[in-house]
Design a protein around this motif. Sequence first.
Motif, PDB file in Angstrom:
ATOM      1  N   ALA A 181       0.843  -1.207   0.000  1.00  0.00           N
ATOM      2  CA  ALA A 181       0.000   0.000   0.000  1.00  0.00           C
ATOM      3  C   ALA A 181       0.877   1.255   0.000  1.00  0.00           C
ATOM      4  N   ARG A 182       1.944   1.228   0.795  1.00  0.00           N
ATOM      5  CA  ARG A 182       2.870   2.383   0.818  1.00  0.00           C
ATOM      6  C   ARG A 182       3.517   2.571  -0.549  1.00  0.00           C
ATOM      7  N   LEU A 183       3.848   1.463  -1.176  1.00  0.00           N
ATOM      8  CA  LEU A 183       4.479   1.548  -2.498  1.00  0.00           C
ATOM      9  C   LEU A 183       3.505   2.146  -3.523  1.00  0.00           C
ATOM     10  N   GLU A 184       2.265   1.713  -3.452  1.00  0.00           N
ATOM     11  CA  GLU A 184       1.259   2.256  -4.383  1.00  0.00           C
ATOM     12  C   GLU A 184       1.190   3.774  -4.257  1.00  0.00           C
ATOM     13  N   THR A 185       1.176   4.244  -3.028  1.00  0.00           N
ATOM     14  CA  THR A 185       1.107   5.689  -2.781  1.00  0.00           C
ATOM     15  C   THR A 185       2.338   6.385  -3.349  1.00  0.00           C
ATOM     16  N   LEU A 186       3.491   5.780  -3.071  1.00  0.00           N
ATOM     17  CA  LEU A 186       4.750   6.378  -3.539  1.00  0.00           C
ATOM     18  C   LEU A 186       4.772   6.451  -5.068  1.00  0.00           C
ATOM     19  N   LEU A 187       4.379   5.351  -5.707  1.00  0.00           N
ATOM     20  CA  LEU A 187       4.400   5.333  -7.178  1.00  0.00           C
ATOM     21  C   LEU A 187       3.420   6.357  -7.757  1.00  0.00           C
ATOM     22  N   ALA A 188       2.315   6.552  -7.055  1.00  0.00           N
ATOM     23  CA  ALA A 188       1.326   7.516  -7.538  1.00  0.00           C
ATOM     24  C   ALA A 188       1.846   8.949  -7.422  1.00  0.00           C
ATOM     25  N   GLU A 189       2.695   9.150  -6.418  1.00  0.00           N
ATOM     26  CA  GLU A 189       3.126  10.529  -6.135  1.00  0.00           C
ATOM     27  C   GLU A 189       4.478  10.885  -6.736  1.00  0.00           C
ATOM     28  N   SER A 190       5.316   9.891  -6.998  1.00  0.00           N
ATOM     29  CA  SER A 190       6.701  10.198  -7.346  1.00  0.00           C
ATOM     30  C   SER A 190       7.091   9.687  -8.733  1.00  0.00           C
ATOM     31  N   GLU A 191       7.433  10.612  -9.590  1.00  0.00           N
ATOM     32  CA  GLU A 191       7.932  10.252 -10.924  1.00  0.00           C
ATOM     33  C   GLU A 191       9.246   9.473 -10.809  1.00  0.00           C
ATOM     34  N   GLU A 192      10.074   9.896  -9.838  1.00  0.00           N
ATOM     35  CA  GLU A 192      11.369   9.244  -9.626  1.00  0.00           C
ATOM     36  C   GLU A 192      11.173   7.761  -9.262  1.00  0.00           C
ATOM     37  N   ALA A 193      10.171   7.508  -8.451  1.00  0.00           N
ATOM     38  CA  ALA A 193       9.888   6.119  -8.055  1.00  0.00           C
ATOM     39  C   ALA A 193       9.427   5.307  -9.262  1.00  0.00           C
ATOM     40  N   ARG A 194       8.631   5.924 -10.106  1.00  0.00           N
ATOM     41  CA  ARG A 194       8.148   5.216 -11.301  1.00  0.00           C
ATOM     42  C   ARG A 194       9.311   4.918 -12.252  1.00  0.00           C
ATOM     43  N   VAL A 195      10.244   5.849 -12.350  1.00  0.00           N
ATOM     44  CA  VAL A 195      11.412   5.622 -13.208  1.00  0.00           C
ATOM     45  C   VAL A 195      12.255   4.473 -12.648  1.00  0.00           C
ATOM     46  N   LEU A 196      12.435   4.484 -11.349  1.00  0.00           N
ATOM     47  CA  LEU A 196      13.215   3.407 -10.728  1.00  0.00           C
ATOM     48  C   LEU A 196      12.543   2.049 -10.975  1.00  0.00           C
TER      49      LEU A 196
END
Lengths: 180, 254
Positions: B24-39
């Motif tokens: 769930a934390r990861l889902e939130t992070l991916l939704a909010e962070s372009e950097e996380a999506r790139v990683l």
Amino acid sequence: MGNDRDAALIEDCRKGDRQALASLVRRYERPVFNAAYRMLGTADEAADVTQTTFLKAFENLDRYNPQYKFFSWIYRIAVNESINQLHRRKRTEELGDNQGATEAGPDAAVAAEMLSEEIQEVLLDLSEDHRAVIVLRHFTECSYREIGEVLQIPEKTVKSRLFSARQVMREQLERRGFTP
Amino acid sequence: MMNQEHRELVQAGFDGELDAAGRARLETLLAESEEARVLMADLEAIDAFLDRAPPLEAPAGLHSRIVDGISLPQPSRFLSLFSLSDLPGVLRYGLAASAAVLLTVAVYRVGNEMDPSVDYDQMVGTIASGGPVAGGEVIDRFGFEAEGASAEIKLMERGGVYALEFELDSEAPLQFDVDFSGIGLEFDAFARQDEDLEAVSWSGETLSARARGQQKFVILMRRTGEGAEAGSRIGLEISREGSSIETGWLEPGW
């Protein structure tokens, strides 16, 4: 990976049951060979390391701690043997015999058919530590905890080492122009 | 800006190492962070690259090379038939240690049933015609300890094959007298693990064995049903230097 089944087979091996031995070897020879191959890059050396791995495992069966999974133990031997082989190869190269790592050797043709040499090149460009975590994670599908057991490092180190290894790989792939 | 915790979260999510809360934390992070999506995309790309390498088959002949190169303790029919694992420590380790070097299992028919035309020494591993009694059920057991001697005797059965297994550790020779009368079991074969068994004799419905040291031997029996008496027992008497030191019995349960 069937820890209970492994424990039963090991117990039978201790009683001299060669069928149990054959079952145990058959269960792990392929993943051990694959891991060794990814560490070393040549099929001949990987086969030798696989054989040595099993030999050492069974010679030291009394020292096997059943608290850990058998495959963790045998991968640990395989990774260590692979690293030892890399060091031996390095020494041989330093002595001027270049028959080792960079020489394609007779298994190159087989290898070329079976896998992308490019992948192996990228793996072989990694440091031994990085290669080991990548091999264990990707090719043997070990969990962080299992990688920690195999390499005898804390799980936290597994995570950071794996992250670093992937960063290095990403940079290599970019240099090579790889796109998914 | 991603910190180390975020990077580890993305990687752990990619590697399937997160629990529900972590996902769930990861889902939130991916939704909010372009950097996380790139990683995450980078990790997937690396995975896709490595996936190009199919698993290799081990070379032909490697299996035999490995298996043939490994020595195991010499197999014992009886060690597999009758587990040592439930014996008391000292006796178990003594037997396990001796088993490695004393597994010349010889099988004999004794007494009146012996057929002189058959070389029974060559019958190693052939005694249980119905197949091994591996993992046989322990029907009853008898154990004793005396000064300088201990023994355990187990009555086991599997698939209609009955076995009386003796394990002993004794400085002086022990005499075992086994009385099968009224049991409905017929003596079939006798097997020993080493050469230290001093004497075996079979007379009517009584078997006598004399042994010393760390020993394991087995008496195999067939059930005839003839003459079986309800509640009957296999009588045991253990003697040393001509004096009885222990008596007991085993109940076959019929």
